[in-house]
Design an enzyme around this catalytic site. Sequence first.
Site, PDB file in Angstrom:
ATOM      1  N   GLU A 279     -30.307  26.667  -2.223  1.00 16.07           N
ATOM      2  CA  GLU A 279     -30.642  26.056  -0.939  1.00 16.07           C
ATOM      3  C   GLU A 279     -32.052  25.500  -0.846  1.00 16.07           C
ATOM      4  OE1 GLU A 279     -30.112  29.244  -1.708  1.00 16.07           O
ATOM      5  OE2 GLU A 279     -31.316  30.618  -0.510  1.00 16.07           O
ATOM      6  N   HIS A 303     -22.190  26.752   2.781  1.00 11.38           N
ATOM      7  CA  HIS A 303     -23.036  27.917   2.520  1.00 11.38           C
ATOM      8  C   HIS A 303     -24.517  27.501   2.367  1.00 11.38           C
ATOM      9  CE1 HIS A 303     -23.947  31.950   0.791  1.00 11.38           C
ATOM     10  NE2 HIS A 303     -24.877  31.265   0.139  1.00 11.38           N
ATOM     11  N   GLU A 304     -24.766  26.542   1.507  1.00  7.75           N
ATOM     12  CA  GLU A 304     -26.170  26.139   1.279  1.00  7.75           C
ATOM     13  C   GLU A 304     -26.766  25.514   2.535  1.00  7.75           C
ATOM     14  OE1 GLU A 304     -27.160  27.622  -1.182  1.00  7.75           O
ATOM     15  OE2 GLU A 304     -25.304  27.830  -2.332  1.00  7.75           O
ATOM     16  N   HIS A 307     -27.955  28.136   4.927  1.00  6.62           N
ATOM     17  CA  HIS A 307     -29.270  28.702   4.594  1.00  6.62           C
ATOM     18  C   HIS A 307     -30.410  27.980   5.329  1.00  6.62           C
ATOM     19  CE1 HIS A 307     -28.751  31.897   1.714  1.00  6.62           C
ATOM     20  NE2 HIS A 307     -28.018  31.167   0.889  1.00  6.62           N
ATOM     21  N   GLU A 326     -28.364  36.395   2.709  1.00 13.02           N
ATOM     22  CA  GLU A 326     -27.024  36.007   2.243  1.00 13.02           C
ATOM     23  C   GLU A 326     -25.880  36.453   3.168  1.00 13.02           C
ATOM     24  OE1 GLU A 326     -26.608  33.792   0.071  1.00 13.02           O
ATOM     25  OE2 GLU A 326     -28.562  33.769  -0.925  1.00 13.02           O
ATOM     26  N   ASP A 383     -33.207  40.310  -9.590  1.00  9.99           N
ATOM     27  CA  ASP A 383     -32.012  39.583  -9.990  1.00  9.99           C
ATOM     28  C   ASP A 383     -30.827  40.522 -10.284  1.00  9.99           C
ATOM     29  OD1 ASP A 383     -31.227  36.907 -10.333  1.00  9.99           O
ATOM     30  OD2 ASP A 383     -30.976  37.291 -12.475  1.00  9.99           O
ATOM     31  N   TYR A 391     -23.829  39.659   0.246  1.00  5.69           N
ATOM     32  CA  TYR A 391     -23.034  38.555   0.780  1.00  5.69           C
ATOM     33  C   TYR A 391     -21.885  39.081   1.652  1.00  5.69           C
ATOM     34  CZ  TYR A 391     -25.215  35.437  -2.702  1.00  5.69           C
ATOM     35  OH  TYR A 391     -26.112  34.710  -3.445  1.00  5.69           O
TER      36      TYR A 391
HETATM   37  N1  BES Z   1     -29.529  31.498  -2.916  1.00  8.43           N
HETATM   38  C1  BES Z   1     -28.302  31.681  -3.597  1.00  8.43           C
HETATM   39  C2  BES Z   1     -28.427  31.649  -5.101  1.00  8.43           C
HETATM   40  C3  BES Z   1     -29.338  32.723  -5.676  1.00  8.43           C
HETATM   41  C4  BES Z   1     -29.286  34.016  -5.224  1.00  8.43           C
HETATM   42  C5  BES Z   1     -30.207  32.410  -6.687  1.00  8.43           C
HETATM   43  C6  BES Z   1     -30.126  34.985  -5.765  1.00  8.43           C
HETATM   44  C7  BES Z   1     -31.049  33.370  -7.235  1.00  8.43           C
HETATM   45  C8  BES Z   1     -31.014  34.665  -6.771  1.00  8.43           C
HETATM   46  C9  BES Z   1     -27.265  30.643  -3.158  1.00  8.43           C
HETATM   47  O1  BES Z   1     -27.316  30.332  -1.809  1.00  8.43           O
HETATM   48  C10 BES Z   1     -25.897  31.216  -3.392  1.00  8.43           C
HETATM   49  O2  BES Z   1     -25.590  32.205  -2.784  1.00  8.43           O
HETATM   50  N2  BES Z   1     -25.106  30.581  -4.255  1.00  8.43           N
HETATM   51  C11 BES Z   1     -23.765  31.011  -4.579  1.00  8.43           C
HETATM   52  C12 BES Z   1     -22.744  30.188  -3.860  1.00  8.43           C
HETATM   53  C13 BES Z   1     -22.270  30.710  -2.567  1.00  8.43           C
HETATM   54  C14 BES Z   1     -21.135  29.852  -2.048  1.00  8.43           C
HETATM   55  C15 BES Z   1     -21.880  32.156  -2.539  1.00  8.43           C
HETATM   56  C16 BES Z   1     -23.529  30.775  -6.060  1.00  8.43           C
HETATM   57  O3  BES Z   1     -24.396  30.200  -6.704  1.00  8.43           O
HETATM   58  O4  BES Z   1     -22.483  31.147  -6.569  1.00  8.43           O
HETATM   59 ZN    ZN Z   2     -26.652  31.914  -0.559  1.00  2.88          ZN
END
Ligand code: BES
Ligand code: ZN
Length: 607
Positions: A279, A303-304, A307, A326, A383, A391
Site C-alpha cells: 500500500e 485491500h490496498e 490501507h 491489517e 516479518d 488479518y
Molecule cells: N502491507 C501488506 C503487505 C506486507 C505485510 C508487507 C507485512 C510486508 C510485511 C499488504 O497490504 C498485504 O496485506 N498484502 C497481501 C494482500 C492482501 C489482499 C491480504 C498480500 O501481499 O498477499
Molecule cells: Zn494489508
Amino acid sequence: MKKKYLLIIILVSNLNCNINNKLMDNHSFSRPDQIFTKHLDLDIEVDFFNKKIFGEAKYKLEKLKSVNHIILDIYNLKILKIESNGTKCSYSLGKHDSIFGQSLKINLEKHYDEISIFYETIKGAKALQWLDPNQTAGKKNPFLFTQSQAILARTWIPCQDSPGVRFTYNAKVKVPKNLLPVMSAVNPFEKNDIGIYNFTMTQPIPAYLMALSVGDLQFKKLGKHTGIYAEPSMLLKASFEFENTEKMLKLAEDMFGKYLWDRFDLLVLPPSFPFGGMENPKLTFVTPTILSGDRSLTSLIAHELAHSWSGNLVTNKTWDDFWLNEGFTVYLERRIIERLKGRDYSDMLTLLGKQDLEHTVSEIGKDHENTHLKLNLVKQDPDNGLTDIAYEKGFFFLKLLEEKFGRKQFDLFLNKYFNEYKFKAIDTEEFVEYLTNNLIKDGDIAINEIQIDKWIYGPGIPDNCPQVKSSKFNKVIQIVDQFNNGFKIEKIKSNNWSSHEWLYFLRNLPPNISYDQVKNLDDMFNFTDSGNSEILNIWFQIAIKTNYKKADKAMEKFLVNVGRRKFLEPIYSELMKYKPNKAKSIYKKARMNYHSVSKSTIDKIVF
Ligand code: BES
Ligand code: ZN
C-alpha cells in the site's frame, strides 16, 4: 527547588523515558521521543550497472528533549560523510545485528535543526530487487523496485525506521534516460529527456511507506484520481482488470471519510514481487499474478485501497500492533467489496478468510502467543510474526463489534476514529481505551459479550467468533460430497462458478484424494493451465501429494517466474514433504529470481 530533588526528578524522568522507549518500538534503535525526523530531502542516483543507490538524505529535525545527538537505523549502508548546515558531524555506529542492522548515532554539536547523510547502498541491500531485462515483461530494460515494510527501509535510506515516526519528503532521483522512476509521492506521467525527476510527498508518512521503482514504465489513466503504471505490454490487460478502481475509491470515501492522498495509482510489477500488494501511498505496488483476465482478484485492490485509511492514515505504532493495520484493512476491504459486488460475493471472501484463520491457528498452535492480536515480537524479525492472525482474527473481532452495535453505530465509530487519529500512530492499548470510551461504554458488555481481552491478549479463536454462511459455498459443499461419494465428475454441475467457488471446491477436496480423481478433474476442468494464480497455488499442492506429474512443467514454470511468498511457501513445503529433491532442484534455478524476503522464507523451508 533544591538540587537534590531536581536530580531525583531528572533520574526518574529518564527512567520513565527508557521504559517508554522499550514500549515504543522493539524494532528500531531510534529515539523519536527525544528528537525526530520531520522532513526528508532525498537526492539520489540509481546506478543499474553497480546495482546501488547513492546520494544524500537530508533531514529536518524536531527536538523534544535535551539531547546532543540523533540515532537513525541503518542496515549495511555505506556512510560516506555526515554534515549539519555545511559543518561535518562526528558519528558512531553500533554493533551490527543480522535482523535489525545497526544504530547510527550522529553528534549534533551546535546545530539541531538539520542533518545530511551522504551514503550508498551495498550490492545485496535487502529492500531492493534489481531485475535483469530477461526478468521483465519487455525483456529489453532492467527494472528496480523497493519493498520497505516491515523494517527494510533502513537498507536503502538511513532513517528512524519505526512506524510511529512520520515525515514528509521531497526527492530528486537520477535514472538512466530510457527509464521512468516512480515513488510513494506525486509522480510524473511520462519520461523526460534528462533522466532527473522530482517528487513531493506533503502528507507525513512512516519510513516503511518509502518506495521507489524504476523501469520502462508507461502510465494509463483509469479515472479522475486513478491510473496504472506498468511496462507497456502489460498496460491493456491491467486496465481491464482494474477498471473498478475509481468506483471503489468513491465507495470507500462514502463509507469511511474523505480520501486524503489525492491520487490512488497502481504500479504493476514484474512477477518476482514478493507480495500480492503493498500500500505505498499514492502508488500501490501490485503483483501481476492478480491479472487473471476476469477481475476475480480485485479484492486485493480493495485491500490496498483500504490501507489509505487503516495503515497509512492511522498507523500501527509498532509491529506488535500490526493487527491495527491489517485487521481493519481486511474489514474495510470486505465492506468495499460488498458494496461493489454484493453480499453473496463478500460472504465468500469472508468464509475463505475463516478457513485461512483456522488453518493458521492450527499451524502456529492454538495456545501460542503468536495467535494473540497484540504481538510480542521482541528480538524477533517482525516479518516472522506478521501472519494471517492479524488479518483474519482482526477482521472477525471487528465483525463482532459490527454485529453487537449495528453497522450504523460502528461506522460512526470508524469515521470518528480515522478522523481523530489521521496522520498519527496508535498502539493496541490506546486503541482499547479509545474503543471503550467511544463504542463499548458498558463494562458488562465488554467483558461478558465481547470479551475484548480474550480477543486481543488471548490465544486461538474465541468462542464468540461470528459465524459466517455462504449460500454459494453451501452448493459447492454439496458437489464436493457428491464427488466424495463417487459421482462421475461429468455429472457435476459447476456451470457459472466464480474462481472463488472453484477455490473453495479445491480446498475442500478430501485429503486422501486419489491420482485418478485428480486426473479426472484435470481432464474435465484443466486446472493445470488455469490463468488464476490462486487456483494454480492450491492445484499444485494437490498435484504434488498425489504425484500427478502432468502438472510438473506448469508448476516449475510458476515457481521459477513468480516470487510471491504467499504461493511459494505452501508449494515448496508440500514439495519438501513429498519430493524434496525436486524442491531443491527447482529452488536452485528459481532462487535468483526472488526478492530477499521470499528468499529468507524459502531458505528456511528448503535448506
Ligand atoms: N502491507 C501488506 C503487505 C506486507 C505485510 C508487507 C507485512 C510486508 C510485511 C499488504 O497490504 C498485504 O496485506 N498484502 C497481501 C494482500 C492482501 C489482499 C491480504 C498480500 O501481499 O498477499
Ligand atoms: Zn494489508
